[in-house]
Motif scaffolding. Structure first.
Motif, mmCIF file in Angstrom:
data_model
loop_
_atom_site.group_PDB
_atom_site.id
_atom_site.type_symbol
_atom_site.label_atom_id
_atom_site.label_comp_id
_atom_site.label_asym_id
_atom_site.label_seq_id
_atom_site.Cartn_x
_atom_site.Cartn_y
_atom_site.Cartn_z
ATOM 1 N N GLY A 232 0.401 -1.173 -0.330
ATOM 2 C CA GLY A 232 -0.033 0.196 -0.138
ATOM 3 C C GLY A 232 1.047 1.166 -0.209
ATOM 4 O O GLY A 232 0.477 2.507 -0.057
ATOM 5 N N SER A 233 1.989 1.284 0.297
ATOM 6 C CA SER A 233 3.295 2.701 0.178
ATOM 7 C C SER A 233 3.137 2.531 -1.543
ATOM 8 O O SER A 233 3.189 1.453 -1.938
ATOM 9 C CB SER A 233 4.283 2.123 1.118
ATOM 10 N N PRO A 234 3.110 3.754 -1.330
ATOM 11 C CA PRO A 234 4.211 4.366 -3.200
ATOM 12 C C PRO A 234 5.011 3.770 -3.312
ATOM 13 O O PRO A 234 5.930 3.879 -2.122
ATOM 14 C CB PRO A 234 4.166 6.357 -2.208
ATOM 15 N N ARG A 235 5.072 3.194 -4.358
ATOM 16 C CA ARG A 235 6.244 2.642 -4.820
ATOM 17 C C ARG A 235 7.508 4.307 -5.593
ATOM 18 O O ARG A 235 6.810 5.439 -5.784
ATOM 19 C CB ARG A 235 6.223 2.025 -6.357
ATOM 20 N N PRO A 236 8.317 3.766 -5.446
ATOM 21 C CA PRO A 236 9.007 5.038 -5.596
ATOM 22 C C PRO A 236 10.013 5.320 -7.177
ATOM 23 O O PRO A 236 9.437 4.553 -8.312
ATOM 24 C CB PRO A 236 10.692 4.511 -5.036
ATOM 25 N N VAL A 237 9.325 6.549 -7.883
ATOM 26 C CA VAL A 237 9.431 7.085 -8.881
ATOM 27 C C VAL A 237 10.879 7.849 -9.194
ATOM 28 O O VAL A 237 10.624 8.416 -8.393
ATOM 29 C CB VAL A 237 7.750 7.962 -9.789
ATOM 30 N N TYR A 238 11.374 7.599 -10.101
ATOM 31 C CA TYR A 238 12.807 8.773 -10.200
ATOM 32 C C TYR A 238 12.497 9.702 -11.883
ATOM 33 O O TYR A 238 12.195 9.061 -12.512
ATOM 34 C CB TYR A 238 13.822 7.762 -10.166
ATOM 35 N N CYS A 239 13.153 10.587 -11.090
ATOM 36 C CA CYS A 239 12.943 11.767 -12.328
ATOM 37 C C CYS A 239 14.407 10.919 -12.926
ATOM 38 O O CYS A 239 15.259 10.112 -12.917
ATOM 39 C CB CYS A 239 13.436 12.946 -12.095
ATOM 40 N N ARG A 240 14.684 12.283 -14.738
ATOM 41 C CA ARG A 240 14.997 10.945 -15.479
ATOM 42 C C ARG A 240 16.709 10.925 -14.849
ATOM 43 O O ARG A 240 17.505 10.074 -15.400
ATOM 44 C CB ARG A 240 15.376 12.574 -16.698
ATOM 45 N N ASP A 241 17.233 11.909 -14.395
ATOM 46 C CA ASP A 241 18.944 11.942 -14.319
ATOM 47 C C ASP A 241 19.249 10.872 -12.805
ATOM 48 O O ASP A 241 19.873 10.092 -12.980
ATOM 49 C CB ASP A 241 19.262 13.446 -13.055
ATOM 50 N N CYS A 242 18.225 10.668 -12.143
ATOM 51 C CA CYS A 242 18.149 9.600 -10.757
ATOM 52 C C CYS A 242 17.911 8.554 -11.468
ATOM 53 O O CYS A 242 18.273 7.819 -10.802
ATOM 54 C CB CYS A 242 16.987 10.089 -10.133
#
Length: 81
Positions: free
Chosen positions: A64-74
């Motif tokens: 139920g916790s949000p999955r991590p999303v990364y910006c283009r650089d990260c």
């Protein structure tokens, strides 16, 4: 009667990969293709906290916790290949 069954489109057409279309068509498997503009969704990078846009709707994990999303650089730092 046998000819009638073949022309009805049953087993002879869909099969494995859809007959003629299996290997045709300008590189749509793995090449990205040109499907027009994609719907972008706002997200916050899980590493740097910067707001970014991603071509998918961010979802929650199994707990139920949000999955991590990364910006283009990260994202470059998290790629496994």
């Amino acid at each position: 009667m046998e000819n009638d069954r073949r022309s009805s489109g049953g087993a002879g057409r869909g099969g494995f990969g859809g007959g003629r279309n299996r290997f045709s068509g300008g590189g749509s498997s793995g090449g990205g293709g040109n499907f027009g503009p994609r719907e972008m969704h706002k997200a916050v990078c899980g590493d740097c906290g910067k707001e970014c846009e991603v071509p998918f709707k961010p979802s929650n994990g199994p707990d139920g916790s949000p999955r991590p999303v990364y910006c283009r650089d990260c994202y470059q730092n998290h790629k496994k290949f």
